[in-house]
Design a protein around this motif. Sequence first.
Motif, PDB file in Angstrom:
ATOM      1  N   ASP A   1      35.340  34.372  35.661  1.00  0.00           N
ATOM      2  CA  ASP A   1      34.192  34.778  36.478  1.00  0.00           C
ATOM      3  C   ASP A   1      34.594  35.815  37.513  1.00  0.00           C
ATOM      4  OD1 ASP A   1      32.677  33.010  35.033  1.00  0.00           O
ATOM      5  OD2 ASP A   1      32.535  31.487  36.606  1.00  0.00           O
ATOM      6  N   ALA A   2      35.789  35.675  38.076  1.00  0.00           N
ATOM      7  CA  ALA A   2      36.248  36.635  39.084  1.00  0.00           C
ATOM      8  C   ALA A   2      36.423  38.021  38.478  1.00  0.00           C
ATOM      9  CB  ALA A   2      37.562  36.154  39.701  1.00  0.00           C
TER      10      ALA A   2
ATOM     11  N   ARG B   1      32.903  39.472  37.740  1.00  0.00           N
ATOM     12  CA  ARG B   1      32.235  39.898  38.972  1.00  0.00           C
ATOM     13  C   ARG B   1      32.820  41.216  39.469  1.00  0.00           C
ATOM     14  NH1 ARG B   1      33.384  35.842  41.569  1.00  0.00           N
ATOM     15  NH2 ARG B   1      31.507  34.611  41.201  1.00  0.00           N
TER      16      ARG B   1
ATOM     17  N   GLU C   1      27.156  42.223  44.965  1.00  0.00           N
ATOM     18  CA  GLU C   1      27.760  40.946  44.563  1.00  0.00           C
ATOM     19  C   GLU C   1      26.706  39.891  44.281  1.00  0.00           C
ATOM     20  OE1 GLU C   1      30.912  39.332  46.807  1.00  0.00           O
ATOM     21  OE2 GLU C   1      32.157  41.141  46.737  1.00  0.00           O
ATOM     22  N   ALA C   2      25.658  39.843  45.095  1.00  0.00           N
ATOM     23  CA  ALA C   2      24.601  38.846  44.883  1.00  0.00           C
ATOM     24  C   ALA C   2      23.904  39.067  43.547  1.00  0.00           C
ATOM     25  CB  ALA C   2      23.593  38.889  46.028  1.00  0.00           C
ATOM     26  N   ASP C   3      23.674  40.331  43.190  1.00  0.00           N
ATOM     27  CA  ASP C   3      23.036  40.631  41.905  1.00  0.00           C
ATOM     28  C   ASP C   3      23.953  40.245  40.742  1.00  0.00           C
ATOM     29  OD1 ASP C   3      20.810  41.601  43.199  1.00  0.00           O
ATOM     30  OD2 ASP C   3      21.458  43.700  43.087  1.00  0.00           O
ATOM     31  N   ALA C   4      25.247  40.542  40.893  1.00  0.00           N
ATOM     32  CA  ALA C   4      26.205  40.179  39.853  1.00  0.00           C
ATOM     33  C   ALA C   4      26.230  38.667  39.658  1.00  0.00           C
ATOM     34  CB  ALA C   4      27.593  40.695  40.221  1.00  0.00           C
ATOM     35  N   ASP C   5      26.256  37.931  40.755  1.00  0.00           N
ATOM     36  CA  ASP C   5      26.279  36.478  40.659  1.00  0.00           C
ATOM     37  C   ASP C   5      25.003  35.947  40.008  1.00  0.00           C
ATOM     38  OD1 ASP C   5      28.785  36.298  41.770  1.00  0.00           O
ATOM     39  OD2 ASP C   5      28.053  35.916  43.805  1.00  0.00           O
ATOM     40  N   ALA C   6      23.855  36.549  40.341  1.00  0.00           N
ATOM     41  CA  ALA C   6      22.592  36.102  39.754  1.00  0.00           C
ATOM     42  C   ALA C   6      22.553  36.364  38.253  1.00  0.00           C
ATOM     43  CB  ALA C   6      21.425  36.812  40.447  1.00  0.00           C
TER      44      ALA C   6
ATOM     45  N   MET D   1      25.138  36.591  36.233  1.00  0.00           N
ATOM     46  CA  MET D   1      26.073  35.665  35.598  1.00  0.00           C
ATOM     47  C   MET D   1      25.494  34.256  35.525  1.00  0.00           C
ATOM     48  SD  MET D   1      29.553  37.148  37.365  1.00  0.00           S
ATOM     49  CE  MET D   1      30.534  35.703  36.993  1.00  0.00           C
ATOM     50  N   ALA D   2      24.828  33.831  36.604  1.00  0.00           N
ATOM     51  CA  ALA D   2      24.278  32.477  36.656  1.00  0.00           C
ATOM     52  C   ALA D   2      23.136  32.290  35.670  1.00  0.00           C
ATOM     53  CB  ALA D   2      23.799  32.162  38.070  1.00  0.00           C
TER      54      ALA D   2
ATOM     55  N   THR E   1      27.432  29.213  30.686  1.00  0.00           N
ATOM     56  CA  THR E   1      28.714  29.157  31.374  1.00  0.00           C
ATOM     57  C   THR E   1      29.848  29.522  30.408  1.00  0.00           C
ATOM     58  OG1 THR E   1      29.095  26.846  30.796  1.00  0.00           O
ATOM     59  CG2 THR E   1      27.843  27.282  32.817  1.00  0.00           C
TER      60      THR E   1
END
Length: 206
Positions: A134-135, A138, A149-154, A156-157, A161
């Motif tokens: 994940d790192a 990202r 970063e928030a968009d990348a995390d969203a 991925m989420a 998984t």
Amino acid sequence: MLSVGLTGGIGAGKSAAVRLLAARGAVVVDADLIAREVVEPGTPGLAAVVAEFGPEVLAPDGSLDRARLGRLVFADEERRRALNALVHPLVARRSAQLQEAAPPDAVVVHDVPLLTENGLADRYDTVVVVDASDATRRARLVGARGMAEADADARMAAQATRAERLAIADHVLANDGTLADLDRQVAALWRTLTEMRVARDGPGPG
């Protein structure tokens, strides 16, 4: 013919793996490209999407406004399922047509971003997962694609998984390293896939 399903999370490097396989002779069937093709202007697919979501999902030139449609379905699971129910059968039908058109001794690699999420593993003779931490993913999304970063995390989420993808994998390409590292793994994978194809069908013409 050998049918290969290939997938990986956003930022894992799936596209690079597909290019390396194509360079070795794989016939590539790209689900994302087909998903665009089946909703081009004038297609029954686009008419069905407009009937479901309304004419506001059309751009001024009559094409599908993907950004607007994406905003409608991204945060609404019921709307997303409705869209998938319209588009996925069309993509599956076209993918099957392209596979049937491939040479009988081909290794056909189906590039399917949401293979895991849509439960499609059983459609293929074997499944390849391009995996990265994940790192790493990202960092690629933020660095190479310029995402916040928030968009990348969203993004991925919103996908399966790592554990869910790895659970369906017959072969894993570990892609936390360099392109050269990936190329070495793809070379070994290509030998394996070719051997599987020959074991199924014989040497083929020539």
